[in-house]
Design a protein around this motif. Structure first.
Motif, PDB file in Angstrom:
ATOM      1  N   ILE A 140     -28.493  -6.924  10.223  1.00 42.63           N
ATOM      2  CA  ILE A 140     -27.052  -6.673  10.455  1.00 42.63           C
ATOM      3  C   ILE A 140     -26.225  -7.246   9.316  1.00 42.63           C
ATOM      4  CG2 ILE A 140     -25.080  -7.089  11.990  1.00 42.63           C
ATOM      5  CD1 ILE A 140     -26.960  -7.127  14.326  1.00 42.63           C
ATOM      6  N   ASP A 141     -25.340  -6.415   8.797  1.00 44.26           N
ATOM      7  CA  ASP A 141     -24.391  -6.836   7.762  1.00 44.26           C
ATOM      8  C   ASP A 141     -23.056  -7.097   8.478  1.00 44.26           C
ATOM      9  OD1 ASP A 141     -22.730  -7.145   5.598  1.00 44.26           O
ATOM     10  OD2 ASP A 141     -23.434  -5.357   4.528  1.00 44.26           O
ATOM     11  N   LEU A 142     -22.612  -8.338   8.440  1.00 47.56           N
ATOM     12  CA  LEU A 142     -21.423  -8.713   9.209  1.00 47.56           C
ATOM     13  C   LEU A 142     -20.160  -7.988   8.723  1.00 47.56           C
ATOM     14  CD1 LEU A 142     -21.156 -10.549  11.617  1.00 47.56           C
ATOM     15  CD2 LEU A 142     -20.724 -12.461  10.087  1.00 47.56           C
ATOM     16  N   LEU A 143     -19.990  -7.878   7.438  1.00 45.45           N
ATOM     17  CA  LEU A 143     -18.867  -7.174   6.768  1.00 45.45           C
ATOM     18  C   LEU A 143     -17.493  -7.798   7.043  1.00 45.45           C
ATOM     19  CD1 LEU A 143     -20.034  -3.458   7.144  1.00 45.45           C
ATOM     20  CD2 LEU A 143     -20.120  -4.861   5.069  1.00 45.45           C
ATOM     21  N   THR A 144     -17.170  -8.036   8.306  1.00 41.09           N
ATOM     22  CA  THR A 144     -15.945  -8.784   8.609  1.00 41.09           C
ATOM     23  C   THR A 144     -16.363 -10.100   9.250  1.00 41.09           C
ATOM     24  OG1 THR A 144     -14.678  -6.762   9.003  1.00 41.09           O
ATOM     25  CG2 THR A 144     -13.778  -8.795   9.895  1.00 41.09           C
ATOM     26  N   ILE A 145     -15.925 -11.194   8.628  1.00 40.44           N
ATOM     27  CA  ILE A 145     -16.281 -12.514   9.167  1.00 40.44           C
ATOM     28  C   ILE A 145     -15.333 -12.868  10.305  1.00 40.44           C
ATOM     29  CG2 ILE A 145     -16.591 -14.961   8.551  1.00 40.44           C
ATOM     30  CD1 ILE A 145     -18.453 -12.944   7.087  1.00 40.44           C
ATOM     31  N   SER A 146     -14.061 -12.487  10.100  1.00 42.33           N
ATOM     32  CA  SER A 146     -13.072 -12.742  11.153  1.00 42.33           C
ATOM     33  C   SER A 146     -12.061 -11.597  11.167  1.00 42.33           C
ATOM     34  CB  SER A 146     -12.345 -14.057  10.875  1.00 42.33           C
ATOM     35  OG  SER A 146     -11.321 -14.245  11.824  1.00 42.33           O
TER      36      SER A 146
END
Lengths: 327, 387
Positions: A235-241
């Protein structure tokens, strides 16, 4: 469709967004005539003029502070901070105003700023040029934190960030700026902020990462599949928050095991938050403790030894095997 | 007028600077700043300098007078309410009314104002209702946002952190090719902040239509202005950045009105920023949480009593024949009455809504924050707050 590097994709997004909306402008050090120290803004001043692509003084706090005022006035500034380590000079304005003015004015003023800055190690640079302090910004209410990992998602996420009305810290993994090329559609493309991407489906274990660390993760996943028959869900988070907890939880609920990889320091890092959230929602599905492979709690080391600090595929492979074998 | 005179002086001053490349530079005495004069039109006895007297209408002058009296009345009432336990910590403006009110007298609705916490006299003139400001100081979230049609920033509590955004608004005016200006107020303490130097720098380089008012009231809580800088003339901070700068008697309302009028005209004409250092004095406490007897001599305060900005303006208006003892009494009484009315409106306003504190962080509430909000609502329910 063109084969672009990440830095070219960033340039394409900036150019297309400036073309689309005359309220989009850029501020930063050496971004105009020089095209930015990484050339991410190459030729944009020629194309859009020095009113819209502003070579600023050498003052990060001043750049961010004035961009905030411009945003209040209805402009959509894209700020480049030359290296993320220099963002600390602007911490005051980011924390006091960029992240809070919307709340302080109960929504009267939006602060649609994108603060672009290259982050992370691996380019043999001097001190302060290799930092990964995304946890600071993820910890700050009012900010969103976006981190691409490829030319195509960098273009689409940057374009989406520029169109957002909330302030965004856009961390560009500089080790990937010219690491590889990827097909990027010529037409503008948008990716939703706040969504993680399942890069590879798998049933045995969930591997979560983002930014430049996606590369060693992909290597590890391929080796594990080829040599050990371990089927990793990557999984690539891409958005941390804001973090896409649902995608992470659904994956771990399925696999029962999880490893998180990032360059940033460990204590109170992004992995800590992921583990806490998984613990809250999928505790009963866990077959093994969640492991984190991260930077250590020391300042990023000088470059003669940086490769030992940065997580590599070998550690990831070992950690995954350990977790699979855990009893 | 006065300002151009001052500009000449400034040039003289810069000619005296010895190039650091000359061998003797290190041995040169510090620049004599003593002749950077302070613009004063109305002296402390209320006598006007006939050569500098501005041509404001009687109506304008009386309106400004009323605003100063109102600022003082608001101040007194807020102090009382704070001491009664019905108001939060409050920063009084007594003695600084000319400076605070005078600075916004030439702003239009399209201009922007970036106040600091002691600027409520100016905020009232800009269209903030007094009950709104009471909500602000009493700790209600809805007190902070500027009213709907008022182009102001809310003030920032972190000293000096509002100055850069104010300059950014000016840069935005240039970007959108507007002929408006932004006026930002900060104090002698804030002048030490790096961010304020950066703000002067950005305004100068981008020729932003900004008027900087440095309200030098002598004290940053317990630190005297002379300890804020190796050079106590704050106007020189502007000069150092290439910004035309002037010192003004901040207790002289006419000087404040004239200086800011010229500065706003310059900004609107595309001539860039101006710094006005207004010399005034904090007659009272830093805030209601402060006790100045710990760090300053009462004799110093007494010396400033004779420089009261309201008294001297009353003398001037009386000499002009447009004010007398009766109308002074009437003005004071009606301002007090207005503040009482605002206080009563404020007391009748609804209590704080504890449920909305999650709602303005982002344009739409992220999922995790929504979960936290629900957790918080549950907590309120358990405490019986929502009933």
């Amino acid at each position: 469709m063109s084969k672009l590097t990440m830095v070219e994709a960033v340039n394409l997004a900036l150019s297309q967004e400036m073309e689309r909306d005359e309220n989009v402008c850029m501020l930063g050090e050496d971004i105009g005539v020089n095209g930015g120290v990484f050339r991410a803004t190459k030729d944009l001043q020629k194309k859009y003029g020095d009113d819209r692509v502003m070579d600023t003084q050498l003052a990060e706090c001043g750049i961010v502070g004035t961009a905030i005022g411009m945003a209040v006035y209805g402009i959509r500034p894209v700020v480049e901070i030359q290296f993320s380590g220099f963002t600390m000079q602007a911490f005051d304005q980011i924390e006091q105003n960029m992240a809070r003015l919307r709340n302080r004015t109960r929504g009267k003023y939006n602060i649609p700023i994108v603060l672009r800055t290259p982050f992370g190690g691996g380019i043999r640079a001097v001190e302060h040029h290799s930092e990964s302090r995304e946890a600071y910004w993820a910890h700050t209410p009012g900010l969103k934190v976006v981190i691409p990992s490829s030319p195509r998602n960098a273009r689409a996420l940057l374009a989406a960030s520029i169109r957002e009305d909330d302030p965004i810290i856009f961390y560009e993994p500089k080790a990937l700026y010219r690491a590889f090329r990827e097909d990027v559609p010529d037409e503008p493309e948008i990716m939703e902020i706040g969504k993680a991407e399942i890069v590879r489906g798998g049933k045995d274990i969930t591997l979560i990462s983002y930014g430049a660390m996606m590369r060693p993760c992909k290597e590890a996943v391929n080796d594990l599949a080829d040599d050990h028959g371990i089927d990793v869900e990557l999984i690539d988070l891409l958005t941390i928050s804001p973090m896409d907890t649902d995608t992470l939880a659904a994956s771990v609920q399925k696999t029962g095991r999880c490893i998180i990889v990032h360059e940033g320091q460990r204590t109170c890092g992004v992995a800590s938050e992921i583990i806490a959230r998984l613990n809250e929602v999928v505790f009963e599905f866990l077959e093994a403790p969640i492991k984190r492979i991260t930077g250590f709690d020391i300042p990023f080391p000088y470059f003669q030894v940086e490769e030992h600090f940065l997580p590599e595929s070998e550690e990831i492979i070992l950690a995954i095997k350990d977790t699979i074998d855990w009893k | 007028m006065a300002f151009q005179e001052h500009e000449k002086n400034k040039t003289t001053s810069s000619e005296e600077v010895v190039s650091p490349n000359t061998p003797s530079a290190m041995h040169t005495s510090p620049i004599d700043l003593g002749h950077i004069e302070v613009l004063q039109i109305l002296n402390e006895h209320g006598e006007v300098d006939g050569g500098l007297e501005p041509d404001f209408s009687d109506e304008k002058l009386l309106g400004v007078y009323r605003s100063m009296v109102l600022a003082r009345a608001f101040d007194k009432r807020m102090m009382t309410m704070q001491r009664q336990g019905r108001m939060g910590t409050f920063a009084p403006n007594i003695g600084q009314e000319a400076c605070i009110v005078g600075q916004v007298t030439s702003l239009t609705k399209d201009d922007w104002f970036s106040p600091s916490y002691r600027s409520f006299g100016a905020q009232i003139m800009r269209g903030w209702s007094m009950e709104h400001l009471m909500r602000l100081w009493a700790g209600f979230h809805d007190g902070f946002p500027p009213p709907k049609d008022v182009n102001d920033l809310p003030f920032s509590i972190v000293i000096g952190s509002h100055v850069l955004p104010a300059v950014g608004i000016g840069m935005g005016m240039n970007y959108k090719k507007k002929k408006d200006c932004v006026l930002v107020n900060y104090g002698d303490g804030a002048s030490s902040q790096g961010a304020v130097s950066e703000a002067l720098n950005f305004a100068a380089v981008y020729k932003a239509p900004v008027v900087f008012i440095c309200e030098n009231n002598g004290w940053a809580i317990s630190t005297p202005a002379k300890k804020q800088s190796g050079n106590e003339i704050i106007a020189t901070h502007g000069i150092a950045h290439g910004i035309p700068s002037i010192r003004v008697d901040g207790n002289d309302i006419l000087a404040m009105m004239c200086a800011t009028k010229e500065a706003t005209d310059r900004a609107r004409n595309g001539d860039g920023p101006t710094l006005v250092e207004a010399i005034t004095y904090r007659m009272s406490l830093h805030t209601t949480a402060d006790d100045p007897t710990v760090y300053r001599n009462e004799d110093e305060v007494k010396a400033w009593e004779s420089r009261c900005p309201i008294k001297r303006f009353e003398t001037y208006l009386t000499n002009k024949g447009i004010l007398d003892a009766d109308s002074i009494e009437e003005t004071v009484a009606s301002c007090d009455e207005k503040v009482i009315q605002a206080r009563d409106v404020f007391y009748a306003m609804p209590p704080a809504d504890p449920t909305e504190i999650f709602d303005h962080i982002y344009n739409s509430i992220p999922e995790e924050l929504q979960k936290q909000k629900e957790e918080y609502l549950k907590r309120l329910h358990q405490k019986g707050v929502d009933e």
